[in-house]
Scaffold this motif. Structure first.
Motif, mmCIF file in Angstrom:
data_model
loop_
_atom_site.group_PDB
_atom_site.id
_atom_site.type_symbol
_atom_site.label_atom_id
_atom_site.label_comp_id
_atom_site.label_asym_id
_atom_site.label_seq_id
_atom_site.Cartn_x
_atom_site.Cartn_y
_atom_site.Cartn_z
ATOM 1 N N ASP A 154 74.233 36.566 -28.302
ATOM 2 C CA ASP A 154 73.570 36.641 -29.599
ATOM 3 C C ASP A 154 73.853 35.392 -30.425
ATOM 4 O OD1 ASP A 154 71.925 37.988 -31.426
ATOM 5 O OD2 ASP A 154 73.667 38.778 -32.511
ATOM 6 N N GLU A 155 75.107 34.931 -30.428
ATOM 7 C CA GLU A 155 75.448 33.705 -31.159
ATOM 8 C C GLU A 155 74.724 32.495 -30.575
ATOM 9 O OE1 GLU A 155 79.678 33.246 -31.272
ATOM 10 O OE2 GLU A 155 79.986 35.220 -32.167
ATOM 11 N N ALA A 156 74.685 32.407 -29.245
ATOM 12 C CA ALA A 156 73.995 31.290 -28.601
ATOM 13 C C ALA A 156 72.503 31.333 -28.917
ATOM 14 C CB ALA A 156 74.222 31.334 -27.085
ATOM 15 N N LEU A 157 71.927 32.529 -28.938
ATOM 16 C CA LEU A 157 70.513 32.674 -29.251
ATOM 17 C C LEU A 157 70.226 32.249 -30.686
ATOM 18 C CD1 LEU A 157 67.757 33.655 -28.260
ATOM 19 C CD2 LEU A 157 68.362 35.921 -29.080
ATOM 20 N N LYS A 158 71.113 32.615 -31.611
ATOM 21 C CA LYS A 158 70.937 32.201 -33.003
ATOM 22 C C LYS A 158 71.027 30.686 -33.137
ATOM 23 C CE LYS A 158 72.588 36.463 -35.154
ATOM 24 N NZ LYS A 158 73.671 37.085 -35.906
ATOM 25 N N GLU A 159 71.968 30.067 -32.413
ATOM 26 C CA GLU A 159 72.121 28.608 -32.446
ATOM 27 C C GLU A 159 70.872 27.926 -31.886
ATOM 28 O OE1 GLU A 159 73.557 24.786 -32.906
ATOM 29 O OE2 GLU A 159 74.265 26.652 -33.791
ATOM 30 N N HIS A 160 70.363 28.439 -30.772
ATOM 31 C CA HIS A 160 69.153 27.854 -30.183
ATOM 32 C C HIS A 160 67.957 28.044 -31.110
ATOM 33 C CE1 HIS A 160 70.839 26.581 -26.417
ATOM 34 N NE2 HIS A 160 71.297 27.791 -26.150
ATOM 35 N N SER A 161 67.882 29.196 -31.753
ATOM 36 C CA SER A 161 66.786 29.452 -32.678
ATOM 37 C C SER A 161 66.852 28.492 -33.864
ATOM 38 C CB SER A 161 66.851 30.896 -33.162
ATOM 39 O OG SER A 161 65.846 31.147 -34.116
#
Length: 113
Positions: free
Chosen positions: A46-53
């Motif tokens: 979830d954190e990685a997805l937020k960073e990529h977003s």
């Protein structure tokens, strides 16, 4: 060879119940550990997805600026080009004027003969 305890022996029944309880506790502990690992991986994902977003939004914003031509470099280049276009020689006009003068001079010389 092991003998089966008789169902009427309370100590044997208590021992078997304790073994079953221990087996269930071990199973629950393993399940809790697996669930905790899944939760941790989910949080990391979830954190990685937020960073990529966030990075994708930044890139999209930069592309929008480039497409609209609002970048500092683009504004500076556009201004420089406008200055160059205003200060260039009017070569097509000069060429037409020279051609017209040459035609008039030719007609004048022809009329003098």
């Amino acid at each position: 060879m092991t003998t089966q305890p008789s169902p009427s022996d309370p100590a044997a029944v208590a021992l078997e119940l304790e073994r079953i309880r221990r087996t269930i506790e071990v199973g629950f502990t393993r399940t809790d550990g697996a669930l905790a690992l899944l939760v941790q991986r989910h949080d990391q994902t979830d954190e990685a997805l937020k960073e990529h977003s966030r990075r994708l939004d930044d890139h999209e914003a930069r592309l929008d600026v480039l497409e609209r031509g609002e970048n500092e470099r683009q504004v500076r280049d556009r201004t420089r080009l406008d200055v160059l276009e205003r200060s260039r020689w009017p070569l097509p006009s000069v060429a037409a004027l020279v051609g017209l003068c040459a035609l008039l001079l030719s007609l004048y010389e022809f009329a003098q003969k």
